[in-house]
Design a protein around this motif. Structure first.
Motif, mmCIF file in Angstrom:
data_model
loop_
_atom_site.group_PDB
_atom_site.id
_atom_site.type_symbol
_atom_site.label_atom_id
_atom_site.label_comp_id
_atom_site.label_asym_id
_atom_site.label_seq_id
_atom_site.Cartn_x
_atom_site.Cartn_y
_atom_site.Cartn_z
ATOM 1 N N GLU A 1 0.706 -1.180 0.154
ATOM 2 C CA GLU A 1 0.063 -0.141 -0.277
ATOM 3 C C GLU A 1 0.754 1.330 -0.069
ATOM 4 O O GLU A 1 0.577 2.142 -0.708
ATOM 5 C CB GLU A 1 -0.838 -0.006 1.169
ATOM 6 C CG GLU A 1 -1.884 1.193 1.088
ATOM 7 C CD GLU A 1 -2.908 1.143 2.197
ATOM 8 O OE1 GLU A 1 -3.676 2.057 2.068
ATOM 9 O OE2 GLU A 1 -2.868 0.148 3.101
ATOM 10 N N ALA A 2 1.975 1.392 0.977
ATOM 11 C CA ALA A 2 2.763 2.354 0.673
ATOM 12 C C ALA A 2 3.499 2.420 -0.567
ATOM 13 O O ALA A 2 3.560 3.995 -0.915
ATOM 14 C CB ALA A 2 3.664 2.043 1.901
ATOM 15 N N PHE A 3 3.937 1.745 -1.102
ATOM 16 C CA PHE A 3 4.512 1.671 -2.354
ATOM 17 C C PHE A 3 3.618 2.143 -3.631
ATOM 18 O O PHE A 3 3.962 3.173 -4.177
ATOM 19 C CB PHE A 3 5.007 0.308 -2.819
ATOM 20 C CG PHE A 3 5.854 0.223 -4.264
ATOM 21 C CD1 PHE A 3 6.989 0.731 -4.249
ATOM 22 C CD2 PHE A 3 4.995 -0.393 -5.231
ATOM 23 C CE1 PHE A 3 7.774 0.773 -5.639
ATOM 24 C CE2 PHE A 3 5.768 -0.275 -6.546
ATOM 25 C CZ PHE A 3 6.810 0.238 -6.709
ATOM 26 N N LEU A 4 2.295 1.673 -3.495
ATOM 27 C CA LEU A 4 1.293 2.311 -4.500
ATOM 28 C C LEU A 4 0.829 3.540 -4.341
ATOM 29 O O LEU A 4 0.697 4.234 -5.236
ATOM 30 C CB LEU A 4 0.127 1.329 -4.598
ATOM 31 C CG LEU A 4 0.398 -0.257 -4.960
ATOM 32 C CD1 LEU A 4 -0.693 -1.219 -4.940
ATOM 33 C CD2 LEU A 4 0.854 -0.131 -6.647
ATOM 34 N N LEU A 5 0.843 3.896 -2.936
ATOM 35 C CA LEU A 5 0.208 5.429 -2.779
ATOM 36 C C LEU A 5 1.434 6.169 -3.163
ATOM 37 O O LEU A 5 1.255 7.268 -3.625
ATOM 38 C CB LEU A 5 0.032 5.354 -1.202
ATOM 39 C CG LEU A 5 -1.124 4.781 -0.553
ATOM 40 C CD1 LEU A 5 -1.214 4.849 0.685
ATOM 41 C CD2 LEU A 5 -2.379 5.522 -1.370
ATOM 42 N N SER A 6 2.794 5.911 -2.823
ATOM 43 C CA SER A 6 4.033 6.760 -3.278
ATOM 44 C C SER A 6 4.070 6.797 -4.958
ATOM 45 O O SER A 6 4.097 8.065 -5.330
ATOM 46 C CB SER A 6 5.298 6.265 -2.603
ATOM 47 O OG SER A 6 6.157 6.934 -3.175
ATOM 48 N N GLN A 7 4.131 5.596 -5.501
ATOM 49 C CA GLN A 7 4.537 5.691 -6.777
ATOM 50 C C GLN A 7 3.317 5.795 -7.746
ATOM 51 O O GLN A 7 3.595 6.308 -8.883
ATOM 52 C CB GLN A 7 5.001 4.184 -7.266
ATOM 53 C CG GLN A 7 6.207 3.873 -6.391
ATOM 54 C CD GLN A 7 7.329 5.173 -6.757
ATOM 55 O OE1 GLN A 7 7.652 5.303 -7.599
ATOM 56 N NE2 GLN A 7 7.856 5.659 -5.738
ATOM 57 N N ILE A 8 2.022 5.465 -7.471
ATOM 58 C CA ILE A 8 0.948 5.719 -8.406
ATOM 59 C C ILE A 8 0.236 6.983 -8.087
ATOM 60 O O ILE A 8 -0.070 7.681 -9.123
ATOM 61 C CB ILE A 8 -0.013 4.504 -8.278
ATOM 62 C CG1 ILE A 8 0.662 3.005 -8.364
ATOM 63 C CG2 ILE A 8 -1.515 4.691 -9.336
ATOM 64 C CD1 ILE A 8 1.131 2.967 -10.004
ATOM 65 N N ASP A 9 0.032 7.163 -6.814
ATOM 66 C CA ASP A 9 -0.943 8.353 -6.286
ATOM 67 C C ASP A 9 -0.068 9.488 -5.949
ATOM 68 O O ASP A 9 -0.668 10.821 -5.836
ATOM 69 C CB ASP A 9 -1.845 7.923 -5.185
ATOM 70 C CG ASP A 9 -2.632 6.842 -5.658
ATOM 71 O OD1 ASP A 9 -3.222 6.742 -6.770
ATOM 72 O OD2 ASP A 9 -3.138 6.190 -4.703
ATOM 73 N N GLY A 10 1.051 9.439 -6.017
ATOM 74 C CA GLY A 10 2.102 10.487 -5.733
ATOM 75 C C GLY A 10 2.078 11.144 -4.405
ATOM 76 O O GLY A 10 2.436 12.302 -3.973
ATOM 77 N N TRP A 11 1.695 10.290 -3.354
ATOM 78 C CA TRP A 11 1.555 10.826 -2.112
ATOM 79 C C TRP A 11 2.970 10.873 -1.264
ATOM 80 O O TRP A 11 4.079 10.443 -1.666
ATOM 81 C CB TRP A 11 1.014 9.698 -1.082
ATOM 82 C CG TRP A 11 -0.414 9.510 -1.287
ATOM 83 C CD1 TRP A 11 -1.490 10.072 -2.373
ATOM 84 C CD2 TRP A 11 -1.735 9.131 -0.152
ATOM 85 N NE1 TRP A 11 -2.677 9.828 -2.298
ATOM 86 C CE2 TRP A 11 -2.817 9.364 -0.809
ATOM 87 C CE3 TRP A 11 -1.569 8.784 0.967
ATOM 88 C CZ2 TRP A 11 -3.948 8.786 -0.109
ATOM 89 C CZ3 TRP A 11 -2.650 8.518 1.738
ATOM 90 C CH2 TRP A 11 -4.017 8.502 0.927
ATOM 91 N N THR A 12 3.177 11.879 -0.464
ATOM 92 C CA THR A 12 4.340 12.022 0.185
ATOM 93 C C THR A 12 4.483 10.937 1.425
ATOM 94 O O THR A 12 3.462 10.365 1.657
ATOM 95 C CB THR A 12 4.305 13.427 0.867
ATOM 96 O OG1 THR A 12 3.110 13.473 1.916
ATOM 97 C CG2 THR A 12 4.342 14.540 0.061
ATOM 98 N N TYR A 13 5.710 10.977 1.812
ATOM 99 C CA TYR A 13 5.895 9.756 2.803
ATOM 100 C C TYR A 13 5.209 10.139 4.428
ATOM 101 O O TYR A 13 4.506 9.305 4.874
ATOM 102 C CB TYR A 13 6.974 9.598 3.132
ATOM 103 C CG TYR A 13 8.302 8.812 2.111
ATOM 104 C CD1 TYR A 13 7.596 8.514 0.975
ATOM 105 C CD2 TYR A 13 9.347 8.669 2.462
ATOM 106 C CE1 TYR A 13 8.232 7.796 0.163
ATOM 107 C CE2 TYR A 13 10.207 7.679 1.604
ATOM 108 C CZ TYR A 13 9.556 7.517 0.280
ATOM 109 O OH TYR A 13 10.583 6.692 -0.623
ATOM 110 N N ALA A 14 5.137 11.469 4.326
ATOM 111 C CA ALA A 14 4.164 12.000 5.806
ATOM 112 C C ALA A 14 2.806 11.465 5.491
ATOM 113 O O ALA A 14 2.193 10.968 6.579
ATOM 114 C CB ALA A 14 4.360 13.250 5.936
ATOM 115 N N ALA A 15 2.368 11.951 4.402
ATOM 116 C CA ALA A 15 0.559 11.164 4.057
ATOM 117 C C ALA A 15 0.533 9.856 4.143
ATOM 118 O O ALA A 15 -0.288 9.416 4.689
ATOM 119 C CB ALA A 15 0.457 11.932 2.676
ATOM 120 N N ILE A 16 1.598 9.169 3.644
ATOM 121 C CA ILE A 16 1.388 7.708 3.795
ATOM 122 C C ILE A 16 1.344 7.425 5.145
ATOM 123 O O ILE A 16 0.668 6.542 5.711
ATOM 124 C CB ILE A 16 2.463 7.079 3.062
ATOM 125 C CG1 ILE A 16 2.325 7.449 1.462
ATOM 126 C CG2 ILE A 16 2.329 5.551 3.124
ATOM 127 C CD1 ILE A 16 3.442 6.938 0.470
#
Length: 171
Positions: A126-141
Motif C-alpha cells: 500500500e505504501a509503495f502504490l500510494l507513493s508511486q501511483i498516487d504521488g503521496w508524500t511519505y508523511a501522508a502515507i
C-alpha cells in the motif's frame, strides 16, 4: 471410486496416464476452453516433474488440483492484466499502438510487477502504490497507515529492493 496411485519406476508416466483425462476435464469446466485446459494440465504435470516428490504422494488428484488451481489463478490474473492493458491501448492514438512483440513484453513486465506486488506485505504494498501511483508524500502515507515516516521509508526500501531484483532478473 478414485484409483490410488502407486509409484513405479515411471511415476510421472503412471500418474499422467491415470489422471490426465480427469485433470483436463476438471480444468476444461473451469476455463471453458479445451486448449486452455490442455495448456494448464501440461503445466501442472511439468510442475509435478520439477517437484519430484512422487514417492510420498498419497492423494494424487488433490495434489494435481492444488497445483492446477494455482496455475488457474495465475492464468486469470494474467488475463485481467492483459485486458486492462488492451483497454488502456484502445484509448491511445493508433500511431502509438505497439507491435504484438511489444505487447507481449509489456504484459510479461506487468506480470512480474504484479507478482512482486503480491509478494509484498500489505502495508509495504500500500505504501509503495500510494507513493508511486498516487504521488503521496511519505508523511501522508505515514498518517494514512498510522505508522511513522521512518517506517514508510523502510516499506519503500523493501519495495524498491523487489523492483531492483525484478530489473536484474533475480526475482
Amino acid at each position: 471410486m478414485v484409483p490410488t496411485f502407486a509409484p513405479t519406476a515411471d511415476s510421472v508416466g503412471s500418474l499422467y496416464r491415470s489422471h490426465h483425462g480427469w485433470l483436463h476435464n476438471w480444468l476444461w469446466r473451469k476455463v471453458g476452453c479445451r486448449d486452455g485446459a490442455a495448456d494448464i494440465a501440461h503445466d501442472t504435470f511439468m510442475r509435478v516433474l520439477d517437484a519430484g516428490a512422487l514417492e510420498t504422494l498419497r492423494e494424487p488428484r488433490a495434489y494435481l488440483s492444488t497445483i492446477a488451481n494455482g496455475l488457474l489463478v495465475n492464468h486469470w490474473r494474467r488475463l485481467t492484466l492483459e485486458r486492462a492493458y488492451l483497454e488502456a491501448l484502445a484509448v491511445q492514438e493508433a500511431v502509438l499502438e505497439p507491435s504484438p512483440e511489444e505487447r507481449a513484453l509489456v504484459i510479461e513486465a506487468l506480470m512480474q510487477v504484479d507478482a512482486m506486488l503480491a509478494s509484498l506485505a500489505p502495508k509495504v504494498r500500500e505504501a509503495f502504490l500510494l507513493s508511486q501511483i498516487d504521488g503521496w508524500t511519505y508523511a501522508a502515507i505515514a498518517a494514512h497507515l498510522q505508522v511513522s515516516e521512518r517506517m514508510v521509508k523502510k516499506y519503500m526500501a523493501q519495495a524498491m529492493l523487489q523492483c531492483l531484483l525484478i530489473s536484474n532478473g533475480d526475482a
